[in-house]
Design a protein around this motif. Structure first.
Motif, PDB file in Angstrom:
ATOM      1  N   VAL A 112      -8.503  -8.928   0.066  1.00  0.00           N
ATOM      2  CA  VAL A 112      -8.119  -7.527   0.261  1.00  0.00           C
ATOM      3  C   VAL A 112      -7.303  -7.016  -0.930  1.00  0.00           C
ATOM      4  O   VAL A 112      -7.555  -5.928  -1.458  1.00  0.00           O
ATOM      5  N   MET A 113      -6.333  -7.809  -1.365  1.00  0.00           N
ATOM      6  CA  MET A 113      -5.452  -7.374  -2.442  1.00  0.00           C
ATOM      7  C   MET A 113      -6.201  -7.213  -3.766  1.00  0.00           C
ATOM      8  O   MET A 113      -5.935  -6.272  -4.525  1.00  0.00           O
ATOM      9  N   GLN A 168       0.820  -1.208   0.000  1.00  0.00           N
ATOM     10  CA  GLN A 168       0.000   0.000   0.000  1.00  0.00           C
ATOM     11  C   GLN A 168       0.858   1.263   0.000  1.00  0.00           C
ATOM     12  O   GLN A 168       0.456   2.295  -0.541  1.00  0.00           O
ATOM     13  N   LYS A 196      -9.454  -6.517  -4.097  1.00  0.00           N
ATOM     14  CA  LYS A 196     -10.339  -5.354  -3.964  1.00  0.00           C
ATOM     15  C   LYS A 196      -9.570  -4.043  -4.009  1.00  0.00           C
ATOM     16  O   LYS A 196     -10.084  -3.029  -4.506  1.00  0.00           O
ATOM     17  N   GLU A 197      -8.347  -4.037  -3.501  1.00  0.00           N
ATOM     18  CA  GLU A 197      -7.550  -2.806  -3.500  1.00  0.00           C
ATOM     19  C   GLU A 197      -6.680  -2.676  -4.748  1.00  0.00           C
ATOM     20  O   GLU A 197      -5.831  -1.794  -4.826  1.00  0.00           O
ATOM     21  N   LYS A 198      -6.908  -3.561  -5.704  1.00  0.00           N
ATOM     22  CA  LYS A 198      -6.184  -3.540  -6.990  1.00  0.00           C
ATOM     23  C   LYS A 198      -4.673  -3.639  -6.796  1.00  0.00           C
ATOM     24  O   LYS A 198      -3.880  -2.986  -7.487  1.00  0.00           O
ATOM     25  N   LEU A 199      -4.295  -4.495  -5.848  1.00  0.00           N
ATOM     26  CA  LEU A 199      -2.882  -4.750  -5.582  1.00  0.00           C
ATOM     27  C   LEU A 199      -2.439  -6.090  -6.157  1.00  0.00           C
ATOM     28  O   LEU A 199      -1.303  -6.509  -5.956  1.00  0.00           O
TER      29      LEU A 199
END
Length: 348
Positions: free
Chosen positions: A88-89, A70, A91-94
């Motif tokens: 999480v990754m 992040q 959804k956060e475009k990671l």
């Protein structure tokens, strides 16, 4: 997930902490993983067979890894993320979409690992290893066999008081206390969160250390007589401490899986895909299991597993315990906030 002391020996895979925009030469792969969670000799084999040199950097929790990404770290080609962190990754475009099913060796992936809750089409991830989180105790210290209950960990008998190791892991400790309390580990109810805090605070005077690193060495050296552990760590503890017993608490224990992810901005997408495809070969998957002490999700790997691994109930779980497993869950922001507040209050 684990055994947190790095043992890279004399191999060339020294840790490298990568910042945003770190330079990368051709023919290299930058790998971000839990410490002591991948066999160094397997890196050597991969380099020999592909010509791609691997450099390893390590973290001590999913949250540490996430925070670094992040913050803009863009030098990694592969990271290892636990099930809820995959969600999480994405959804956060990671996470980079690379369509794992298109890789040649995906045909070797066994059910149910060919899909997962947070990546049902396997567009972003491939299972590395999976396991459970319970606790291990030294049966030589116990006056009698302990009950298969979290009560033994949270309300320890006299011989274990002050000799307990707990993971320094907000998610695992909170979840275990929630199972013992009989409440949802993703509760949004402050009163239920208080129940969890009460359990953790009542246990605190009996804790010798909160640490996710060195759990094996700590038990083997008899610095503690009981430790919350991942089952693979318990298996490796038993190699040095035959009296170690892994417990599957009847109230429930976390069932987790760790996955290869190609992070957004990976310097070499093709090298990352090559590595993931290579790790879906049965012999290579088995080598990782034999080293780390956890099962993999690759068909045919059983033929290459150590007999000791297959025979250990800490790893090869008895069938009657199957209904005790609680899968990973990505809690709501409100639930995560409650959990963080409980953990912060416990540790201050």
């Amino acid at each position: 997930m684990k055994l947190r002391s790095i043992l890279l020996g004399a191999s060339a895979f020294a840790m490298l902490s990568l910042g945003a925009g770190a330079a990368k030469a051709d023919g290299e792969l930058f790998f971000y993983n839990w410490s002591n969670y991948f066999p160094p000799e397997l890196f050597e084999k991969f380099e020999k067979e592909t010509g791609i040199k691997v450099t390893l950097d390590v973290y001590d929790s999913n949250e540490t890894m996430l925070a670094k990404l992040q913050a803009g770290a863009s030098g990694y080609d592969i990271v290892v993320a636990s099930d809820y962190m995959v969600d999480v990754m994405i959804k956060e475009k990671l996470a980079t979409e690379f369509d794992a099913k298109s890789l040649e060796n995906f045909k070797n992936v066994a059910k149910p690992h060919d899909t997962m809750k947070y990546d049902p089409e396997r567009k972003y991830s491939v299972t590395y290893l999976w396991g459970t989180t319970g606790f291990t105790y030294d049966s030589d210290v116990a006056s009698e066999k302990l009950d298969d209950s979290w009560k033994e960990f949270f309300e320890p008998r006299k011989e274990f008081q002050g000799k307990i190791g707990a993971l320094n892991d907000e998610v695992e400790m909170y979840a275990a206390a929630a199972y013992y309390a009989g409440v949802d580990k993703c509760t949004e109810d402050p009163a239920e969160a208080q129940q969890i805090l009460d359990i953790l605070q009542k246990q605190k005077p009996y804790i010798a250390v909160y640490s996710s690193e060195g759990t094996i060495d700590r038990m083997a050296a008899k610095e503690v007589s009981m430790h919350m552990q991942w089952n693979g760590a318990s298996h490796r503890t038993k190699e040095s401490l035959p009296s170690a017993v892994f417990v599957y608490p009847k109230e429930g224990l976390s069932f987790w899986s760790d996955h290869f992810i190609i992070p957004t901005g990976a310097p070499d997408l093709e090298n990352a895909k090559t590595f993931i495809n290579w790790m879906m070969q049965p012999e290579n998957a088995a080598a990782a299991s034999n080293y780390a002490g956890y099962m993999n999700g690759v068909k045919g790997s059983d033929a290459f597993l150590d007999d000791a691994l297959k025979a250990d109930p800490a790893v090869n779980m008895p069938e009657e315990y199957a209904d005790r497993l609680v899968p990973g869950k990505n809690c709501s922001p409100k639930a995560r906030d409650l959990r963080n507040r409980v953990w912060t209050k416990l540790k201050t």
